[in-house]
Write a protein that holds these residues in place. Structure first.
Motif, PDB file in Angstrom:
ATOM      1  N   PRO A  83     -20.022   2.336  19.874  1.00  0.00           N
ATOM      2  CA  PRO A  83     -20.584   3.602  20.386  1.00  0.00           C
ATOM      3  C   PRO A  83     -19.627   4.783  20.275  1.00  0.00           C
ATOM      4  O   PRO A  83     -20.044   5.926  20.468  1.00  0.00           O
ATOM      5  CB  PRO A  83     -20.887   3.281  21.852  1.00  0.00           C
ATOM      6  N   TYR A  84     -18.347   4.524  19.972  1.00  0.00           N
ATOM      7  CA  TYR A  84     -17.382   5.624  19.919  1.00  0.00           C
ATOM      8  C   TYR A  84     -17.694   6.600  18.792  1.00  0.00           C
ATOM      9  O   TYR A  84     -17.301   7.769  18.857  1.00  0.00           O
ATOM     10  CB  TYR A  84     -15.952   5.076  19.762  1.00  0.00           C
ATOM     11  N   TYR A  85     -18.404   6.137  17.772  1.00  0.00           N
ATOM     12  CA  TYR A  85     -18.837   7.069  16.723  1.00  0.00           C
ATOM     13  C   TYR A  85     -19.677   8.183  17.343  1.00  0.00           C
ATOM     14  O   TYR A  85     -19.467   9.378  17.085  1.00  0.00           O
ATOM     15  CB  TYR A  85     -19.636   6.321  15.658  1.00  0.00           C
ATOM     16  N   TRP A  86     -20.637   7.786  18.178  1.00  0.00           N
ATOM     17  CA  TRP A  86     -21.538   8.758  18.790  1.00  0.00           C
ATOM     18  C   TRP A  86     -20.833   9.562  19.872  1.00  0.00           C
ATOM     19  O   TRP A  86     -21.115  10.748  20.057  1.00  0.00           O
ATOM     20  CB  TRP A  86     -22.760   8.029  19.358  1.00  0.00           C
ATOM     21  N   TYR A  87     -19.938   8.927  20.605  1.00  0.00           N
ATOM     22  CA  TYR A  87     -19.179   9.666  21.618  1.00  0.00           C
ATOM     23  C   TYR A  87     -18.319  10.749  20.963  1.00  0.00           C
ATOM     24  O   TYR A  87     -18.197  11.868  21.481  1.00  0.00           O
ATOM     25  CB  TYR A  87     -18.275   8.728  22.422  1.00  0.00           C
ATOM     26  N   TRP A  88     -17.717  10.400  19.833  1.00  0.00           N
ATOM     27  CA  TRP A  88     -16.850  11.363  19.148  1.00  0.00           C
ATOM     28  C   TRP A  88     -17.640  12.586  18.700  1.00  0.00           C
ATOM     29  O   TRP A  88     -17.272  13.726  18.993  1.00  0.00           O
ATOM     30  CB  TRP A  88     -16.173  10.701  17.946  1.00  0.00           C
ATOM     31  N   TYR A  89     -18.762  12.340  18.009  1.00  0.00           N
ATOM     32  CA  TYR A  89     -19.543  13.471  17.523  1.00  0.00           C
ATOM     33  C   TYR A  89     -20.270  14.180  18.655  1.00  0.00           C
ATOM     34  O   TYR A  89     -20.525  15.392  18.582  1.00  0.00           O
ATOM     35  CB  TYR A  89     -20.529  13.003  16.447  1.00  0.00           C
ATOM     36  N   GLY A  90     -20.573  13.451  19.725  1.00  0.00           N
ATOM     37  CA  GLY A  90     -21.189  14.100  20.878  1.00  0.00           C
ATOM     38  C   GLY A  90     -20.250  15.076  21.563  1.00  0.00           C
ATOM     39  O   GLY A  90     -20.622  16.217  21.876  1.00  0.00           O
ATOM     40  N   THR A  91     -19.021  14.650  21.787  1.00  0.00           N
ATOM     41  CA  THR A  91     -18.055  15.531  22.463  1.00  0.00           C
ATOM     42  C   THR A  91     -17.622  16.688  21.579  1.00  0.00           C
ATOM     43  O   THR A  91     -17.518  17.829  22.043  1.00  0.00           O
ATOM     44  CB  THR A  91     -16.816  14.740  22.908  1.00  0.00           C
ATOM     45  N   THR A  92     -17.360  16.414  20.294  1.00  0.00           N
ATOM     46  CA  THR A  92     -16.930  17.507  19.417  1.00  0.00           C
ATOM     47  C   THR A  92     -18.064  18.500  19.182  1.00  0.00           C
ATOM     48  O   THR A  92     -17.832  19.710  19.091  1.00  0.00           O
ATOM     49  CB  THR A  92     -16.400  16.972  18.077  1.00  0.00           C
ATOM     50  N   GLY A  93     -19.310  18.012  19.099  1.00  0.00           N
ATOM     51  CA  GLY A  93     -20.450  18.920  18.955  1.00  0.00           C
ATOM     52  C   GLY A  93     -20.636  19.785  20.181  1.00  0.00           C
ATOM     53  O   GLY A  93     -20.887  20.992  20.086  1.00  0.00           O
ATOM     54  N   MET A  94     -20.498  19.177  21.369  1.00  0.00           N
ATOM     55  CA  MET A  94     -20.599  19.932  22.610  1.00  0.00           C
ATOM     56  C   MET A  94     -19.492  20.983  22.688  1.00  0.00           C
ATOM     57  O   MET A  94     -19.718  22.123  23.111  1.00  0.00           O
ATOM     58  CB  MET A  94     -20.514  18.974  23.793  1.00  0.00           C
ATOM     59  N   ARG A  95     -18.296  20.608  22.257  1.00  0.00           N
ATOM     60  CA  ARG A  95     -17.177  21.561  22.247  1.00  0.00           C
ATOM     61  C   ARG A  95     -17.472  22.750  21.336  1.00  0.00           C
ATOM     62  O   ARG A  95     -17.192  23.903  21.688  1.00  0.00           O
ATOM     63  CB  ARG A  95     -15.905  20.862  21.782  1.00  0.00           C
ATOM     64  N   ASN A  96     -18.027  22.496  20.156  1.00  0.00           N
ATOM     65  CA  ASN A  96     -18.289  23.580  19.211  1.00  0.00           C
ATOM     66  C   ASN A  96     -19.257  24.598  19.796  1.00  0.00           C
ATOM     67  O   ASN A  96     -19.048  25.810  19.671  1.00  0.00           O
ATOM     68  CB  ASN A  96     -18.828  23.019  17.901  1.00  0.00           C
ATOM     69  N   ASN A  97     -20.342  24.112  20.425  1.00  0.00           N
ATOM     70  CA  ASN A  97     -21.306  25.036  21.016  1.00  0.00           C
ATOM     71  C   ASN A  97     -20.704  25.786  22.202  1.00  0.00           C
ATOM     72  O   ASN A  97     -20.947  26.980  22.394  1.00  0.00           O
ATOM     73  CB  ASN A  97     -22.560  24.276  21.459  1.00  0.00           C
ATOM     74  N   TRP A  98     -19.936  25.089  23.001  1.00  0.00           N
ATOM     75  CA  TRP A  98     -19.258  25.710  24.138  1.00  0.00           C
ATOM     76  C   TRP A  98     -18.303  26.797  23.666  1.00  0.00           C
ATOM     77  O   TRP A  98     -18.291  27.918  24.199  1.00  0.00           O
ATOM     78  CB  TRP A  98     -18.524  24.609  24.894  1.00  0.00           C
ATOM     79  N   SER A  99     -17.497  26.491  22.629  1.00  0.00           N
ATOM     80  CA  SER A  99     -16.546  27.468  22.093  1.00  0.00           C
ATOM     81  C   SER A  99     -17.255  28.671  21.496  1.00  0.00           C
ATOM     82  O   SER A  99     -16.798  29.818  21.638  1.00  0.00           O
ATOM     83  CB  SER A  99     -15.647  26.813  21.037  1.00  0.00           C
ATOM     84  N   THR A 100     -18.388  28.421  20.807  1.00  0.00           N
ATOM     85  CA  THR A 100     -19.158  29.527  20.243  1.00  0.00           C
ATOM     86  C   THR A 100     -19.657  30.457  21.342  1.00  0.00           C
ATOM     87  O   THR A 100     -19.572  31.685  21.234  1.00  0.00           O
ATOM     88  CB  THR A 100     -20.345  28.992  19.434  1.00  0.00           C
ATOM     89  N   GLY A 101     -20.162  29.872  22.423  1.00  0.00           N
ATOM     90  CA  GLY A 101     -20.622  30.678  23.547  1.00  0.00           C
ATOM     91  C   GLY A 101     -19.509  31.500  24.158  1.00  0.00           C
ATOM     92  O   GLY A 101     -19.697  32.679  24.489  1.00  0.00           O
ATOM     93  N   LEU A 102     -18.333  30.890  24.317  1.00  0.00           N
ATOM     94  CA  LEU A 102     -17.188  31.619  24.857  1.00  0.00           C
ATOM     95  C   LEU A 102     -16.820  32.802  23.965  1.00  0.00           C
ATOM     96  O   LEU A 102     -16.524  33.900  24.447  1.00  0.00           O
ATOM     97  CB  LEU A 102     -15.992  30.683  25.009  1.00  0.00           C
ATOM     98  N   SER A 103     -16.823  32.565  22.659  1.00  0.00           N
ATOM     99  CA  SER A 103     -16.496  33.631  21.714  1.00  0.00           C
ATOM    100  C   SER A 103     -17.486  34.783  21.830  1.00  0.00           C
ATOM    101  O   SER A 103     -17.102  35.963  21.865  1.00  0.00           O
ATOM    102  CB  SER A 103     -16.482  33.080  20.288  1.00  0.00           C
ATOM    103  N   TYR A 104     -18.776  34.467  21.926  1.00  0.00           N
ATOM    104  CA  TYR A 104     -19.800  35.506  22.072  1.00  0.00           C
ATOM    105  C   TYR A 104     -19.622  36.279  23.381  1.00  0.00           C
ATOM    106  O   TYR A 104     -19.978  37.457  23.465  1.00  0.00           O
ATOM    107  CB  TYR A 104     -21.195  34.885  22.041  1.00  0.00           C
ATOM    108  N   GLY A 105     -19.073  35.620  24.386  1.00  0.00           N
ATOM    109  CA  GLY A 105     -18.887  36.263  25.675  1.00  0.00           C
ATOM    110  C   GLY A 105     -17.592  37.046  25.797  1.00  0.00           C
ATOM    111  O   GLY A 105     -17.284  37.578  26.869  1.00  0.00           O
ATOM    112  N   GLY A 106     -16.799  37.113  24.718  1.00  0.00           N
ATOM    113  CA  GLY A 106     -15.557  37.888  24.730  1.00  0.00           C
ATOM    114  C   GLY A 106     -14.363  37.139  25.292  1.00  0.00           C
ATOM    115  O   GLY A 106     -13.418  37.756  25.783  1.00  0.00           O
TER     116      GLY A 106
END
Length: 592
Positions: free
Chosen positions: A536-559
């Protein structure tokens, strides 16, 4: 402090820059878009290609000013579809200059010039080569250059792309942008910087890119370390809004240099005095020197077994590792292992790549909300590094705050939340290093002293015997991770758990390497695919990194800007005005 800096800067400008009229024209001319492509060659030179879409209706020629060239020289220049004129006549008519280009020598440098041609919509593609854009430093190599060649005519859209003689990876390049609001990223093994504002003469277009020793065959040496260069460039930038007392000395040295030629000598004397004072105070060995000391040594277990991962943040950042976003990703994996959250990751094909969607369910959500009956903004505003709350708790409150009423968090939800709460996250991120410093002091690993050199306050970090051991092990564990792939880490007698291997690979900036290994092991994932090795670590890895990417994008949009962020570490992210001290180039350009 900032007001004092501005006053000093203004004083030097008003005192030493002559004010006068210019025949430059720009009010009627428009620069719709400009793409600057920088191809760094093995010898450190750069072939620079500019593609400009312009609407011209005034003037006879366009020009680029080459000044503040430091050790760089113009090697060639051409404009596609134009003929060279070796005896350029500034007073010639627009019709006479049409289809021609040339180089004009000036008192302060050179100008690259070419004819406007017909008024109206025009596309110009020009190319020029500059020597020695990459220079050798004491412990690495670097490019520090202002690519403003146009700003007298504001650019509606600007993109700067930098490539090398070898592909850039997260392991061999750190990069920052200074002088404009935008976003800089490593995309397809190239540095890509996109402006998000109109760029005019109030902006700079400065890039700092740092490389390991031997990456280029650089021809010019600069008496500086990578860290010293970074600190100078960071002053007054969005990456580091705090201005140190050293900045005042740098400005005063500059004024001295203009008035009496004393800047170079004063700076050298100050640097030597500071180095000696730090050594006398017991300054611990960090950076490249600590890495070189531990070359060939391997430590095969986790170097930091304390209860809060963020406690080691200060140490990891001394080696350009483990920034704020990395801790959020690492804690997500940790919480999965601790059964505090469940994670459902699905994959779908989007064009020629895989797109991962993540759904997190916080377990015992109602109970957790009762334990933490406050918003993340409330927690962040009251967070003090030395008052008992852990950094992990703050990130946990963040996830609770981002969840819906049933305790679920998906990619879109986290991105929207991050944009809305970017400033609260920025405040919390800025507390990371102070939290870590307090943590390390309480554990008697590192102490922080203050010394004064020529009236300038400087912090000195002093490690205890246990702290010295920790610093060595941090480097030696990096050596272990570099030589250990997923298959090796999953073997039954591996010295660390596989989940810890993944968590620490995130903190050590090995995300891209792990992702490439997983891609090769699972080339065609489906929702039901389960690789027997990684499970399951395959899915955990892509799940966490995908969540991070969206979170980081939102932070960037928010200044979001923070000195503890991956952008500040040179891993890409939002850029802002200010900073870029020590850069060459930046002469600007326009039409006349």
């Amino acid at each position: 402090m900032k007001r004092y800096i501005k006053q000093l800067t203004a004083l030097s400008v008003l005192t030493f820059v002559g004010l006068g009229w210019t025949d430059t024209v720009s009010a009627e001319n428009e620069l719709t878009s400009i793409e600057i492509d920088v191809q760094l060659q093995r010898d450190g030179s750069a072939i620079i290609t500019e593609n400009r879409d312009m609407n011209m209706d005034d003037g006879t020629e366009l020009y680029i000013t080459l000044e503040e060239m430091q050790d760089s020289e113009l090697l060639d220049f051409s404009v596609v579809g134009f003929e060279e004129d070796t005896d350029w006549d500034l007073d010639a008519s627009r019709e006479e200059k049409a289809g021609k280009y040339g180089v004009v020598e000036t008192d302060d440098g050179q100008e690259l010039v070419w004819g406007i041609g017909e008024y109206g919509q025009n596309n110009y593609e020009l190319s020029y080569t500059l020597s020695n854009l990459v220079r050798e430093l004491d412990d690495g190599q670097a490019l520090l250059w202002n690519f403003d060649t146009f700003s007298s005519i504001p650019a509606d859209n600007l993109t700067v792309t930098i490539s090398g003689h070898e592909p850039f990876t997260q392991e061999d390049v750190r990069f920052w942008g200074f002088g404009l609001e935008g976003d800089i990223q490593l995309i397809d093994e190239e540095i890509v910087w996109q402006a998000s504002e109109v760029v005019d003469s109030s902006n700079d277009v400065t890039v700092l890119a740092q490389f390991p020793e031997g990456f280029f065959n650089a021809q010019v040496y600069v008496d500086s370390t990578l860290e010293e260069q970074r600190e100078m460039a960071m002053e007054g930038s969005a990456y580091n809004e705090e201005t140190s007392s050293d900045t005042i000395l740098i400005i005063l040295f500059t004024v001295l240099g203009i008035t009496a030629g004393g800047a170079g000598l004063a700076a050298i004397l100050y640097s030597r005095k500071l180095s000696q004072a730090k050594a006398d105070a017991g300054q611990m060995l960090t950076g490249t020197k600590r890495v070189q000391k531990n070359k060939g040594f391997v430590y095969e277990t986790i170097p930091f077994e304390e209860e809060d991962l963020a406690g080691i943040a200060f140490v990891l950042q001394e080696f350009q590792k483990g920034y704020f976003e990395d801790y959020f990703t690492a804690y997500l994996l940790k919480w999965v292992e601790e059964d505090r959250i469940s994670m459902d990751t699905t994959v779908k094909k989007v064009f020629f790549s895989n797109q991962y969607e993540t759904l997190i369910q916080i377990k015992q959500f109602a109970e957790e909300k009762q334990k933490h009956p406050y918003s993340f903004t409330e927690f962040a505003s009251g967070f003090k590094p030395n008052q008992g709350d852990t950094y992990e708790k703050g990130l946990w409150v963040m996830l609770l705050d981002a969840a819906d009423a049933s305790g679920k968090v998906d990619n879109d939800h986290i991105q929207h939340w991050a944009k809305k709460n970017a400033k609260a996250v920025e405040k919390f991120a800025d507390a990371l290093i102070e939290y870590s410093k307090d943590y390390l002091e309480r554990k008697n690993l590192i102490t922080f002293k203050e010394i004064k050199v020529w009236g300038s306050k400087q912090e000195v970090t002093v490690a205890s015997a246990e702290g010295e051991q920790l610093l060595d092990r941090v480097v030696q564990f990096d050596n272990y991770l570099k030589q250990t792939d997923i298959k090796e880490a999953k073997r039954p007698n591996s010295p660390i758990d596989f989940s810890d291997y993944l968590i620490w690979s995130i903190l050590y900036f090995r995300k891209d390497d792990i992702t490439k290994q997983l891609d090769s092991m699972v080339p065609e994932p489906t929702q039901y695919y389960d690789n027997s090795l990684v499970g399951p670590y395959y899915w955990y890895w892509y799940g966490t990194t995908g969540m991070r990417n969206n979170w980081s994008t939102g932070l960037s949009y928010g200044g979001f800007h923070s000195k503890a962020s991956s952008a500040a570490s040179g891993m890409g992210g939002a850029t802002g005005i200010g900073g870029g001290g020590g850069a060459g180039g930046g002469g600007g350009g326009g039409a006349r």
